[in-house]
Design a protein around this motif. Structure first.
Motif, short mmCIF file in Angstrom:
data_model
loop_
_atom_site.label_atom_id
_atom_site.label_comp_id
_atom_site.label_asym_id
_atom_site.label_seq_id
_atom_site.Cartn_x
_atom_site.Cartn_y
_atom_site.Cartn_z
N ARG A 269 35.19 49.52 34.13
CA ARG A 269 34.11 49.66 35.10
C ARG A 269 34.60 49.21 36.46
O ARG A 269 35.62 48.55 36.58
CB ARG A 269 32.92 48.79 34.67
CG ARG A 269 32.35 49.18 33.33
CD ARG A 269 30.85 48.96 33.30
NE ARG A 269 30.43 47.79 34.08
CZ ARG A 269 29.91 46.70 33.53
NH1 ARG A 269 29.78 46.61 32.23
NH2 ARG A 269 29.54 45.68 34.28
N GLU A 270 33.81 49.55 37.47
CA GLU A 270 34.26 49.25 38.82
C GLU A 270 34.43 47.74 39.06
O GLU A 270 35.38 47.32 39.70
CB GLU A 270 33.25 49.82 39.81
CG GLU A 270 33.87 50.09 41.16
CD GLU A 270 32.87 50.76 42.09
OE1 GLU A 270 32.31 51.78 41.67
OE2 GLU A 270 32.65 50.22 43.19
N ASP A 271 33.51 46.94 38.51
CA ASP A 271 33.65 45.48 38.73
C ASP A 271 34.91 44.95 38.06
O ASP A 271 35.52 44.00 38.53
CB ASP A 271 32.46 44.64 38.25
CG ASP A 271 31.35 45.41 37.60
OD1 ASP A 271 31.50 46.63 37.42
OD2 ASP A 271 30.35 44.78 37.27
N GLU A 272 35.30 45.58 36.94
CA GLU A 272 36.55 45.15 36.30
C GLU A 272 37.73 45.50 37.21
O GLU A 272 38.62 44.69 37.43
CB GLU A 272 36.71 45.82 34.93
CG GLU A 272 37.97 45.34 34.22
CD GLU A 272 38.15 45.92 32.82
OE1 GLU A 272 37.19 46.46 32.25
OE2 GLU A 272 39.28 45.83 32.31
N GLU A 273 37.72 46.71 37.76
CA GLU A 273 38.79 47.12 38.67
C GLU A 273 38.87 46.16 39.86
O GLU A 273 39.95 45.77 40.30
CB GLU A 273 38.54 48.54 39.21
CG GLU A 273 38.54 49.62 38.14
CD GLU A 273 39.94 49.95 37.65
OE1 GLU A 273 40.90 49.32 38.10
OE2 GLU A 273 40.05 50.85 36.79
N GLN B 27 36.85 42.30 28.39
CA GLN B 27 36.09 43.55 28.42
C GLN B 27 36.56 44.54 27.35
O GLN B 27 36.05 45.64 27.25
CB GLN B 27 36.21 44.21 29.81
CG GLN B 27 35.68 43.33 30.93
CD GLN B 27 34.22 42.94 30.69
OE1 GLN B 27 33.38 43.76 30.39
NE2 GLN B 27 33.93 41.65 30.81
#
Ligand code: FES
Length: 110
Positions: A64-68, A86
């Motif tokens: 997901r974007e927050d992981e990136e 995650q």
């Protein structure tokens, strides 16, 4: 199912048995790997950063974007870097192999 951790030296391999449904972070911690997981899977730290083998990376759901965003802040980031908290294990990931990144404060010229 099996999960394999490669140490920061790139050589030491620790293979453990894991249960589908567990998070990779928990399995790594149980196996004594140096994954702090400070924020307890809130994606607010990057101390659970691992480098996934290219073959296994392709099997994982996309980050997901927050992981990136968190990975952008991690040290020793690779194209197949992920946050271990995650990654939920499934049977399809049997044999999952990840490498523990080099330490941020390792000054010994890696
Ligand atoms: Fe903090 Fe995974 S434990 S991002």
């Amino acid at each position: 199912m099996r999960v394999r951790f490669i140490g920061t030296d790139g050589e030491t391999v620790t293979e453990v048995q894991a249960e589908p449904g567990d998070s990779l972070l928990r399995v790594g911690q149980a196996a004594g790997q140096p994954l702090e997981g400070t924020c307890e899977a809130q994606m607010a730290c990057s101390t659970c950063h691992v480098i996934v083998s290219a073959e296994d990376f392709a099997k994982l759901p996309a980050a997901r974007e927050d992981e990136e965003d968190m990975l952008d802040l991690a040290a020793d980031v690779h194209r197949t870097s992920r946050l271990a908290c995650q990654i939920m294990l499934t049977e399809a990931l049997d044999g999952l192999t990840v490498r523990i990144p080099g330490q941020v404060h390792n000054m010994q010229g890696r």
